[in-house]
Design a protein around this motif. Structure first.
Motif, PDB file in Angstrom:
ATOM      1  N   THR A 153       0.835  -1.205   0.000  1.00 37.14           N
ATOM      2  CA  THR A 153       0.000   0.000   0.000  1.00 37.14           C
ATOM      3  C   THR A 153       0.866   1.249   0.000  1.00 37.14           C
ATOM      4  N   VAL A 154       1.908   1.255   0.806  1.00 35.45           N
ATOM      5  CA  VAL A 154       2.843   2.383   0.829  1.00 35.45           C
ATOM      6  C   VAL A 154       3.451   2.585  -0.557  1.00 35.45           C
ATOM      7  N   ALA A 155       3.747   1.494  -1.260  1.00 38.98           N
ATOM      8  CA  ALA A 155       4.341   1.581  -2.593  1.00 38.98           C
ATOM      9  C   ALA A 155       3.432   2.310  -3.578  1.00 38.98           C
ATOM     10  N   LEU A 156       2.132   2.251  -3.339  1.00 34.52           N
ATOM     11  CA  LEU A 156       1.192   2.932  -4.237  1.00 34.52           C
ATOM     12  C   LEU A 156       1.326   4.458  -4.188  1.00 34.52           C
ATOM     13  N   LYS A 157       2.116   4.946  -3.272  1.00 36.73           N
ATOM     14  CA  LYS A 157       2.382   6.394  -3.220  1.00 36.73           C
ATOM     15  C   LYS A 157       3.000   6.871  -4.536  1.00 36.73           C
ATOM     16  N   ASN A 158       3.772   6.001  -5.200  1.00 34.67           N
ATOM     17  CA  ASN A 158       4.426   6.353  -6.471  1.00 34.67           C
ATOM     18  C   ASN A 158       3.602   5.973  -7.681  1.00 34.67           C
ATOM     19  N   ARG A 159       2.298   5.872  -7.515  1.00 36.57           N
ATOM     20  CA  ARG A 159       1.440   5.511  -8.642  1.00 36.57           C
ATOM     21  C   ARG A 159       1.465   6.613  -9.698  1.00 36.57           C
ATOM     22  N   PRO A 160       1.034   6.284 -10.922  1.00 32.69           N
ATOM     23  CA  PRO A 160       1.040   7.303 -11.979  1.00 32.69           C
ATOM     24  C   PRO A 160       0.115   8.481 -11.645  1.00 32.69           C
ATOM     25  N   ALA A 161       0.407   9.612 -12.208  1.00 29.36           N
ATOM     26  CA  ALA A 161      -0.389  10.821 -11.957  1.00 29.36           C
ATOM     27  C   ALA A 161      -1.854  10.635 -12.358  1.00 29.36           C
ATOM     28  N   ASN A 162      -2.109   9.826 -13.368  1.00 27.95           N
ATOM     29  CA  ASN A 162      -3.484   9.624 -13.837  1.00 27.95           C
ATOM     30  C   ASN A 162      -4.135   8.395 -13.213  1.00 27.95           C
ATOM     31  N   SER A 163      -3.627   7.945 -12.091  1.00 21.72           N
ATOM     32  CA  SER A 163      -4.159   6.769 -11.405  1.00 21.72           C
ATOM     33  C   SER A 163      -5.625   6.967 -11.037  1.00 21.72           C
ATOM     34  N   LYS A 164      -6.359   5.865 -11.026  1.00 17.58           N
ATOM     35  CA  LYS A 164      -7.755   5.908 -10.596  1.00 17.58           C
ATOM     36  C   LYS A 164      -7.863   6.014  -9.083  1.00 17.58           C
ATOM     37  N   LEU A 165      -6.761   5.741  -8.382  1.00 15.05           N
ATOM     38  CA  LEU A 165      -6.724   5.869  -6.929  1.00 15.05           C
ATOM     39  C   LEU A 165      -6.431   7.330  -6.589  1.00 15.05           C
ATOM     40  N   THR A 166      -7.436   8.030  -6.084  1.00 15.18           N
ATOM     41  CA  THR A 166      -7.265   9.445  -5.758  1.00 15.18           C
ATOM     42  C   THR A 166      -6.378   9.605  -4.526  1.00 15.18           C
ATOM     43  N   SER A 167      -5.844  10.787  -4.348  1.00 17.47           N
ATOM     44  CA  SER A 167      -5.022  11.078  -3.167  1.00 17.47           C
ATOM     45  C   SER A 167      -5.824  10.887  -1.884  1.00 17.47           C
ATOM     46  N   ALA A 168      -7.060  11.336  -1.893  1.00 23.64           N
ATOM     47  CA  ALA A 168      -7.909  11.201  -0.702  1.00 23.64           C
ATOM     48  C   ALA A 168      -8.144   9.728  -0.368  1.00 23.64           C
ATOM     49  N   ASN A 169      -8.447   8.926  -1.386  1.00 23.94           N
ATOM     50  CA  ASN A 169      -8.676   7.502  -1.137  1.00 23.94           C
ATOM     51  C   ASN A 169      -7.389   6.792  -0.723  1.00 23.94           C
ATOM     52  N   TYR A 170      -6.265   7.204  -1.294  1.00 27.85           N
ATOM     53  CA  TYR A 170      -4.990   6.624  -0.898  1.00 27.85           C
ATOM     54  C   TYR A 170      -4.710   6.928   0.572  1.00 27.85           C
ATOM     55  N   ASN A 171      -4.903   8.177   0.977  1.00 29.29           N
ATOM     56  CA  ASN A 171      -4.660   8.562   2.367  1.00 29.29           C
ATOM     57  C   ASN A 171      -5.579   7.805   3.322  1.00 29.29           C
ATOM     58  N   THR A 172      -6.822   7.601   2.926  1.00 32.16           N
ATOM     59  CA  THR A 172      -7.758   6.825   3.752  1.00 32.16           C
ATOM     60  C   THR A 172      -7.267   5.389   3.886  1.00 32.16           C
ATOM     61  N   LEU A 173      -6.833   4.808   2.787  1.00 29.91           N
ATOM     62  CA  LEU A 173      -6.333   3.441   2.791  1.00 29.91           C
ATOM     63  C   LEU A 173      -5.130   3.301   3.716  1.00 29.91           C
ATOM     64  N   VAL A 174      -4.186   4.212   3.614  1.00 28.43           N
ATOM     65  CA  VAL A 174      -2.993   4.165   4.465  1.00 28.43           C
ATOM     66  C   VAL A 174      -3.382   4.337   5.932  1.00 28.43           C
ATOM     67  N   SER A 175      -4.274   5.277   6.229  1.00 31.08           N
ATOM     68  CA  SER A 175      -4.660   5.495   7.629  1.00 31.08           C
ATOM     69  C   SER A 175      -5.390   4.282   8.196  1.00 31.08           C
ATOM     70  N   ASN A 176      -6.150   3.569   7.372  1.00 35.51           N
ATOM     71  CA  ASN A 176      -6.821   2.358   7.848  1.00 35.51           C
ATOM     72  C   ASN A 176      -5.828   1.254   8.179  1.00 35.51           C
ATOM     73  N   LEU A 177      -4.672   1.282   7.545  1.00 34.74           N
ATOM     74  CA  LEU A 177      -3.677   0.232   7.781  1.00 34.74           C
ATOM     75  C   LEU A 177      -2.633   0.609   8.829  1.00 34.74           C
TER      76      LEU A 177
END
Length: 181
Positions: A153-177
């Motif tokens: 999940t941490v590795a997804l921080k370097n996802r492409p700029a056009n990723s379907k995973l939004t910054s907000a959803n990524y931050n929620t995912l990381v905080s849940n873990l």
């Protein structure tokens, strides 16, 4: 280890793919081809699959040409989405497109590679989360699975700029873990 692998490899693959989009494709350097071809080849190297990659093959650990790191996860965790074959095929198509100076096809290959490398990391995180929730797993195995999921999940921080995973959803995912298990 999974976070480092994912962050480092995704960063290097994406960096060299991006450089290939603007590098010189006219001047040939002996042993490297053009600068564009060289950047493309470096990106391929960081994916860590053999040049004759076979998605149907279960490479034994004793095979020195076996896929490593992200390349190894194509079969281990991302087989259902056919990421390995998709990425390998896109690398071949993109390299041929560079030779033919077909930059639209090269750019399509770049987009496909980025999408499926990211999906491989996401599928790996998901698989480890699912394992951690499996009935009958010992606590130590569950904690191992959770740490693997967190690393991916941490590795997804370097996802492409056009990723379907939004910054907000990524931050929620990381905080849940980040719960203290």
């Amino acid at each position: 280890a999974k976070g480092l692998m994912g962050l480092f490899q995704m960063n290097k693959v994406f960096e060299h793919l991006d450089k290939s989009a603007t590098a010189d494709n006219n001047t040939v350097t002996t042993g490297k081809g053009t600068a564009m071809q060289h950047e493309w080849d470096l990106a391929f190297g960081y994916v860590s699959v053999p040049k004759d990659y076979d998605t149907s093959k279960a490479y034994p650990s004793s095979d020195p040409t076996r896929p490593l790191a992200i390349g190894g996860y194509f079969r281990e965790r991302a087989r259902p989405i056919k990421a390995g074959g998709t990425v390998f095929s896109a690398f071949l198509k993109g390299r041929a497109a560079i030779g033919a100076k077909d930059y639209k096809a090269r750019d399509e290959a770049i987009a496909t590679i980025k999408e499926y490398v990211e999906k491989t990391i996401a599928a790996s995180a998901y698989a480890y989360l699912a394992l951690a929730q499996s009935q009958g797993r010992e606590r130590i195995a569950q904690l191992h699975d959770l740490s693997e999921a967190y690393g991916f999940t941490v590795a997804l921080k370097n996802r492409p700029a056009n990723s379907k995973l939004t910054s907000a959803n990524y931050n929620t995912l990381v905080s849940n873990l980040t719960t203290n298990f």
